[in-house]
Enzyme design. Sequence first.
Site, PDB file in Angstrom:
ATOM      1  N   SER A  81      78.780  27.567 130.818  1.00  0.00           N
ATOM      2  CA  SER A  81      78.959  26.364 129.991  1.00  0.00           C
ATOM      3  C   SER A  81      77.682  25.941 129.270  1.00  0.00           C
ATOM      4  O   SER A  81      77.726  25.031 128.434  1.00  0.00           O
ATOM      5  CB  SER A  81      79.480  25.207 130.843  1.00  0.00           C
ATOM      6  OG  SER A  81      78.552  24.866 131.852  1.00  0.00           O
ATOM      7  N   LYS A 137      81.202  15.768 133.765  1.00  0.00           N
ATOM      8  CA  LYS A 137      80.108  15.901 132.794  1.00  0.00           C
ATOM      9  C   LYS A 137      80.029  14.688 131.868  1.00  0.00           C
ATOM     10  O   LYS A 137      78.941  14.177 131.585  1.00  0.00           O
ATOM     11  CB  LYS A 137      80.315  17.181 131.980  1.00  0.00           C
ATOM     12  CG  LYS A 137      80.142  18.461 132.777  1.00  0.00           C
ATOM     13  CD  LYS A 137      80.481  19.693 131.953  1.00  0.00           C
ATOM     14  CE  LYS A 137      80.309  20.974 132.758  1.00  0.00           C
ATOM     15  NZ  LYS A 137      80.661  22.186 131.998  1.00  0.00           N
TER      16      LYS A 137
END
Length: 782
Positions: A688, A731
Site C-alpha cells: 500500500s 488509515k
Amino acid sequence: MTDQQASNDMKIIHIPETLPILPLFNMIVFPKMMLPLEVFGDQSLQLVDEAMAKDRIIGLVLARKSPPETTFQAEDFYTIGTSAVILKMAKTTENKAQLLVQGIERFHVREIITGKPYLQARIESIQDQDSKDIEVEALMANLVGLFERIVKLSPFLPQEFGSMAKTITDPGVLADLIASIINVPTEEKQAILELIDAKIRLREVTRLVNHQVEVLELGNKIQSQVKDDMDKTQRDYYLRQQLGAIKKELGEEDETKVEVDEYREKLAKKDLPEEAKKEADRELQRLDRMHPSSAEYTVASTYLDWILTLPWREGTEDNLDIKKARKVLEEDHYGLEKPKKRIIEYLAVRKLKSDAKGPILCFVGPPGTGKTSLGQSIARALGRKFVRIALGGVRDEAEIRGHRRTYIGALPGRIIQSIRRAESNNPVFMLDEIDKVGSDFRGDPSSALLEVLDPAQNFSFMDHYLDIPFDLSHVMFITTANVLDTIPPALRDRLEIIELVSYTVDEKLHIAEKYLLTRQITENGLRPDQISFTKGAIRLIISSYTREAGVRNLEREIASVCRGVASQVAEGSITKATIRHKDIHRYLGPERVTSEITARTSKPGVVMGLAWTPVGGDILFIEATAMKGKKGLTMTGQLGDVMKESATAALSFIRTNAEALGISIDFFEDVDIHIHVPSGAIPKDGPSAGVTIMTALTSLLTNKLVKKDLAMTGEITLRGLVLPVGGIKEKVLAAHRAGVKTIILPKWNKKDLADIPAKIRKDIDFHLVEDMMDVLKIALEK
C-alpha cells in the site's frame, strides 16, 4: 461251591461254552477284578437266580446303548466280554439285587442264543498273551510310577492302591487293574479289554495314565490358584465384616455406604441426559464395590461430582425485550454500531425461534476498543451469565478438551470447567485473544476449538475427561482478536467476523465524559463535586498526550490527573478543582504528541503515506534523496520484500515515463537514489506504500513540493494503475487524528468510505484515483 471257595480258587473254575449274558451299562469288569453290581428287572433277576443255583458263572458284556431289555439284539453288544463269578448276592427289594462279582477271563461272543427270558451266548475263552522281557518290565515300572502319581494327586483314591500295584508281577493283570481304576471313558476301557497282547495293553494304558496325570496336575494347579484367590477374598470379606461390626459398636455408620447412597439420591433427583445417566450409574456401581482407601475410589467419586454439578439442562431465561436490550447496550458502550446491531438481530431471531443456535462472533480490532467489555455488556443485555477464558499463550490441547481419566489428577478442559462455574448451559462465553493461541508437541488447541466453535457440531462436544457428549449449542460464543492473519483458516471460517475500528476524537471525547471520568474519579477516592474537566482539557489529552486506536492510554492519563488532584485534596491545599486546557501540563507534563506534518513535508521528496498496524492505523513518512553516482538504489528503514518491490516498480515507471513527467530521460545514468522510511527500528511491509514511494521519487526528481496536509495510500503497477488496498477506515482515522485535510485513495476503495463516520467525511477532502498520473497532478504543487 461256597463264597470263600469262589473267591480264593479262581483257577479250578471251569468256564462253560454257553453263558448267561448280563448287559453292562457305562462300566467294564476286567479279569481278576472284583466289583459290586446292582441288578434290577425281572429278566436280570431270573438270570442271577439260576446262576446262583448252578455254578454262579455269568458273562458280562458292555452294551452299546441302553434300550429296553426285551429288544436287545446281537449288534447291540460288544463282542469281547468278561466271564465272572458271583461272590455274593443280596436282594434289597423285590425287583432289585446287589451283587459282588469277580472277573475270571476274557471271552469272545460267537453266537447270541435266544429262547430264554434272558440272553445267552456261545463263547470262546481268550487267554492273555504274556511275554516277559526287558521292555515289558520297563513298561510295568513306568506304569506303576505314573499310577502312584495319580494316587497322590487324586483325593478320592486310597493310598494303598499304589502299594498294591507294586506287588503285581503279571503284566496283563497290572494293565487291567490300573485301567479299571483310572477315570477314563467306558469306550476307552472296552478298547483295553479287547487288547489280548499284554505288551500292547501296557502301552495303551500308559498313554491313558499319562493323559490322566496331566489332567490331574492341571486341575491341582487351577485348584491351588482358585484357593489362593478365595483365601484373599475370604480374608478381605472377614476383615470388612469385622470392621463393620467395630464401627457398629462405636456407633459409626459405614461411610462408603452413606456416600454411595447420597450419590444415588442425587442422581435420582438430577435430570441427566440418557447417556450421562448410564455412565453415572455404571460409575456408581463401581464405586459401591470399592473400598474408600482405594486410589480408584477418589477418581470415581470425583467423576461423579463433575457429572452431578454440570448444568446439563439448567439455563438462564433470555431477556427478549428488544428495547430493554438496546438500552443496556447503549448505556454500556458508545458507538460500536455493528456489534450492537448484530446482538439485537440475534435477540429478535431468538424471540421468533426459541431453538435458534448461538452465533459464533469474533470481534477483531486494535487493543482498547472495548472488545472484552462488549462481551460483558452483551451478557447483561441478554440476562445471561458471563464466562471469560484467556487463550493467549495456551499451547496444550488438553486445556480445551481435558485429560483422560487414566492420568493422575485428570480434569475436564477449560470449556467444561467454565460451564460448571457459570451453573448455566447457555452463558455468554468469551474466548479472549484467540489469535494468540500457540501449538507445540502437546497438540494444537486451535484444532480442538474447531468442534467447540461449530454450531453444526458443538451440540455433542466430547470432553476427554467426561467422555460423554455435552450440548454447547445454547452457548453464545464470542471470540476476540487483534489480527485475523494468525487464526488458522479452518477456524476463521467458523467465525462471524465483526470489526471494531479506531475511535474518532469526538467518540473518545464522548467516551471519556460518559464512562472514563466517572470511573476514575471514583477509583481515586474523589467525589464528582471535587473535580471537573472541560471539553478543551479532554481534547488536549486526546490529541497531545495519546495517539492510539482505543482509549486505554486516555484513561491512564485521566487517572494521572485525578491522582494529582487527589493528592492536593488530601493535603488540604484545595477542596475542588476544575481542569482546563491550560492546567493539563501541570499534571501530565509537556505535550508528547506533536504534529510533524508541516516540518516533515517542507522539502521535495518527502510524502506522507498511510499504514495499517495491528493496533490501528498510522501515518508513515517516506523520504527520497538523490546523489551523484551510477544507477544505485538504496532502501532503508527495515523494509520487507513487498515494499522493496514497490520501490523498484515505482522507479521503473518513472524511468519509462520520464519525458511525460518532465524529467531528463537519462537521469538515472549518473545518480544514486536513496529511499528511507523513518522509525527504522520498526519492520514495515506491504504494497500500500506504492503510490507514496512513487510520489516521493517524482517530487524529488521534479523538485516540486507535495501539498501540505495531504496523505495517500494505494498499490501501483508498472502501467501506472492504482490498485485497492485494505484497512481504509483505520488509515483514514489515523490521518484525521494527525490533522490531514486531503487523502488520495484508490478508486476501487470507494465502497470503504461508507464505514467512515460522516463527520470525518466532512472534515477530509477525498480524491479517488485509478491512474498514477492523476495522483501526481493532485499531490504536487504547481
